[in-house]
Enzyme design. Structure first.
Site, short mmCIF file in Angstrom:
data_model
loop_
_atom_site.label_atom_id
_atom_site.label_comp_id
_atom_site.label_asym_id
_atom_site.label_seq_id
_atom_site.Cartn_x
_atom_site.Cartn_y
_atom_site.Cartn_z
N GLU A 1 0.86 -1.29 -0.05
CA GLU A 1 -0.07 0.14 0.09
C GLU A 1 0.95 1.15 0.06
O GLU A 1 1.76 1.43 0.83
CB GLU A 1 -1.00 0.12 1.23
CG GLU A 1 -1.73 1.04 1.29
CD GLU A 1 -2.84 1.51 2.28
OE1 GLU A 1 -3.05 0.53 2.96
OE2 GLU A 1 -3.38 2.50 2.36
N ASP B 1 -1.65 12.13 -3.49
CA ASP B 1 -1.81 13.55 -3.64
C ASP B 1 -2.32 13.92 -5.12
O ASP B 1 -1.73 13.18 -6.05
CB ASP B 1 -0.31 14.10 -3.26
CG ASP B 1 -0.05 13.72 -1.83
OD1 ASP B 1 -0.35 14.31 -0.86
OD2 ASP B 1 0.63 12.48 -1.65
#
Ligand SMILES: C[S@@+](CC[C@H](N)C(=O)[O-])C[C@H]1O[C@@H](n2cnc3c(N)ncnc32)[C@H](O)[C@@H]1O
Length: 270
Positions: free
Chosen positions: A101, A176
């Site tokens: 992850e 992001d």
């Protein structure tokens, strides 16, 4: 994050109060923030100046997170220094499947997914120190032995530290979004990233992305669809509804509060 860690600042442990209490101690330049914890910018100068998909975040580490970093990092932490190839079976102490992850934030969703699927090991990577402490604490309190926390740039991990075919899955939840056009090059999900990731993923591995930033979702769909090493699990070639196994994440909650639309993408390594 890394620059912030090298800057002198007041330690975040609560200051003793009352008469005669010592003043809060100021960390000297270069002095590690947590002597037994994650290193500041572990791959810092070993590699070329690279475009980073994360941004420095200077946030406070709570006493609980600091305690977890100090106590648990030596056992469950991995500094991504790019200096060695790691054996994932050794890292986890078993040869169960491993999912990477990238960008777990505060790690609540990571811990919940790891608890729900103890037969899968989760290598969770981020540069965010409070989140690393938070996830270590959650894993410890939850008795999760299938979580390891990586500190540093996931690109260096993939490129320098993982063997080919090492991974059984990849999760990238709410990366992001870098909304300004001049920052689009900093977005993680790009053709070059997918080419690198493909070399480390086993055939059949699931790649699961989610974002609340619609232009980024469109970009993800476009580059994943165009990439020869991945295929959409959706017969219609589109986005997937959020699968029941992915809990709501912290950033997702913030996006939903702003009225954003969330898109999941579920692709497979061919
Ligand atoms: C917007 S946050 C989302 C966090 C979490 N997944 C959530 O949904 O709440 C994105 C996270 O990805 C991390 N990140 C971005 N690029 C990374 C990279 N190359 N390696 C490691 N972490 C990265 C950032 O530090 C940040 O914590």
């Amino acid at each position: 994050m890394s620059d912030a860690l090298n800057t002198p600042e007041t330690l975040s442990e609560p200051a003793p109060r009352g008469p005669g209490a010592a003043l809060p101690r100021t960390r000297a330049k270069g002095e590690p923030r947590f002597p037994d914890g994650p290193r500041a910018d572990p791959a810092g100068s070993h590699f070329e100046r690279r475009i980073r998909s994360f941004q420095p975040r200077r946030s406070r580490v709570t006493p609980g997170q600091a305690e977890a970093l100090q106590r648990l990092w030596p056992t469950w932490g991995l500094d991504i220094d790019g200096q060695r190839v790691i054996d994932l079976a050794e890292l986890f102490g078993n040869d169960r499947p491993v999912v990477l992850e990238i960008g777990f934030g505060m790690g609540e969703a990571t811990a919940r997914m790891a608890a729900a699927d103890p037969g899968t090991n989760v290598l969770a990577v981020d540069v965010h120190t409070p989140g690393q402490g938070n996830l270590l604490g959650l894993a410890d309190r939850g008795g999760l032995d299938n979580v390891r926390v990586g500190n540093g740039d996931a690109i260096i991990l993939l490129r320098e530290m993982l063997r080919p075919d090492a991974l059984d899955g990849l999760r990238v939840y709410f990366p992001d979004p870098w909304p300004k056009k001049r920052h689009h090059k900093r977005r993680l999900i790009q053709p070059e990233f997918l080419t690198l990731a493909a070399t480390r993923l086993k055939s059949g591995a699931l790649v699961h992305c989610a974002t609340d930033w619609e232009p980024y979702a469109e970009q993800m769909l476009e580059v994943l669809t165009a990439h020869p090493d991945f295929e959409n699990t959706r017969a219609d070639g589109g986005f997937a509804p959020r699968p029941g196994f992915r809990p709501l994440t912290r950033f997702e909650g913030q996006g939903l509060d702003k009225g954003h639309v969330v898109n999941d993408l579920l692709f497979r390594r061919r």
